[in-house]
Write a protein that holds these residues in place. Structure first.
Motif, short mmCIF file in Angstrom:
data_model
loop_
_atom_site.label_atom_id
_atom_site.label_comp_id
_atom_site.label_asym_id
_atom_site.label_seq_id
_atom_site.Cartn_x
_atom_site.Cartn_y
_atom_site.Cartn_z
N GLY A 96 0.93 -1.19 0.01
CA GLY A 96 -0.21 0.12 0.06
C GLY A 96 0.75 1.21 -0.01
N CYS B 295 -2.51 10.87 3.35
CA CYS B 295 -2.99 9.48 3.64
C CYS B 295 -1.84 8.39 3.19
CB CYS B 295 -4.42 9.28 3.03
SG CYS B 295 -5.54 9.93 3.91
N HIS B 296 -1.58 8.85 2.02
CA HIS B 296 -0.89 7.81 1.10
C HIS B 296 0.83 7.79 1.77
CE1 HIS B 296 -3.86 6.54 -1.91
NE2 HIS B 296 -4.16 7.76 -1.82
N THR C 167 3.77 2.66 5.97
CA THR C 167 2.46 2.33 6.02
C THR C 167 1.46 3.35 5.88
OG1 THR C 167 2.97 0.35 7.62
CG2 THR C 167 0.46 0.92 7.23
N SER C 168 0.68 3.25 4.67
CA SER C 168 -0.42 4.15 4.53
C SER C 168 -1.77 4.31 5.32
CB SER C 168 -1.03 4.01 3.14
OG SER C 168 -0.05 4.40 2.08
N THR C 169 -2.08 5.40 5.81
CA THR C 169 -2.96 5.55 6.94
C THR C 169 -4.52 6.31 6.51
OG1 THR C 169 -1.40 5.89 8.48
CG2 THR C 169 -3.52 6.67 9.11
N TRP D 116 -3.21 -1.11 4.90
CA TRP D 116 -3.30 0.19 5.43
C TRP D 116 -3.61 -0.01 6.75
CZ3 TRP D 116 -4.71 5.02 2.71
CH2 TRP D 116 -4.44 5.15 1.49
#
Length: 148
Positions: free
Chosen positions: A51, A110-111, A116-118, A133
């Motif tokens: 991700g 976010c990305h 790790t994307s959130t 995610w």
């Protein structure tokens, strides 16, 4: 317009379009449907979380960037395509995190580039997470359910 000028103009347009398509295919922009090693970030994709941007782009494609402003992302990914791909996100009718009711801010809010994307929406909502995610930490306000 004389036929010769029309033919020359058409050839020039075709040449520009072919050059743009070739540049995108060879690494100028991420391919819309990656294949082979390019599908998951190339040979070193395993070194990045699922991700993350480096895991999902062509290997090395983002290495020359020192910063990741929205302009960089939108040079390859147009808003219309992004919005269309995220309609009814997670099977929730009318939910699209890229058409947020709050100012979306930077893509990297976010990305994640190499972590790790959130999913920031989950500060207030209960949206399902894409593979790899994490959910944003719940905010202090009430939970606004998207699933009703």
């Amino acid at each position: 317009m004389p036929d010769v000028k029309r033919k020359n103009l058409l050839m020039a347009v075709c040449t520009v379009l072919a050059t743009v398509a070739l540049a995108a295919t060879l690494g100028g922009c991420a391919p819309s449907q990656p294949s082979g090693d390019a599908g998951n970030g190339g040979a070193d994709a395993a070194s990045y979380p699922v991700g993350s941007l480096k895991a999902v782009h062509v290997a090395g494609q983002l290495d020359d960037a020192d910063e990741y402003p929205n302009k960089l992302c939108l040079s390859c990914h147009d808003r219309t395509t992004i919005n269309a791909a995220n309609e009814d996100f997670g099977g929730i009718e009318g939910f699209n995190p890229h058409k947020a009711h709050l100012e979306a801010g930077d893509c990297t809010s976010c990305h994640s580039v190499d972590g790790t994307s959130t999913l920031s929406c989950n500060e207030c909502h209960d949206a399902p997470l894409p593979e790899g995610w994490q959910s944003a930490e719940r905010g202090s306000g009430p939970l606004h359910s998207l699933t009703k």
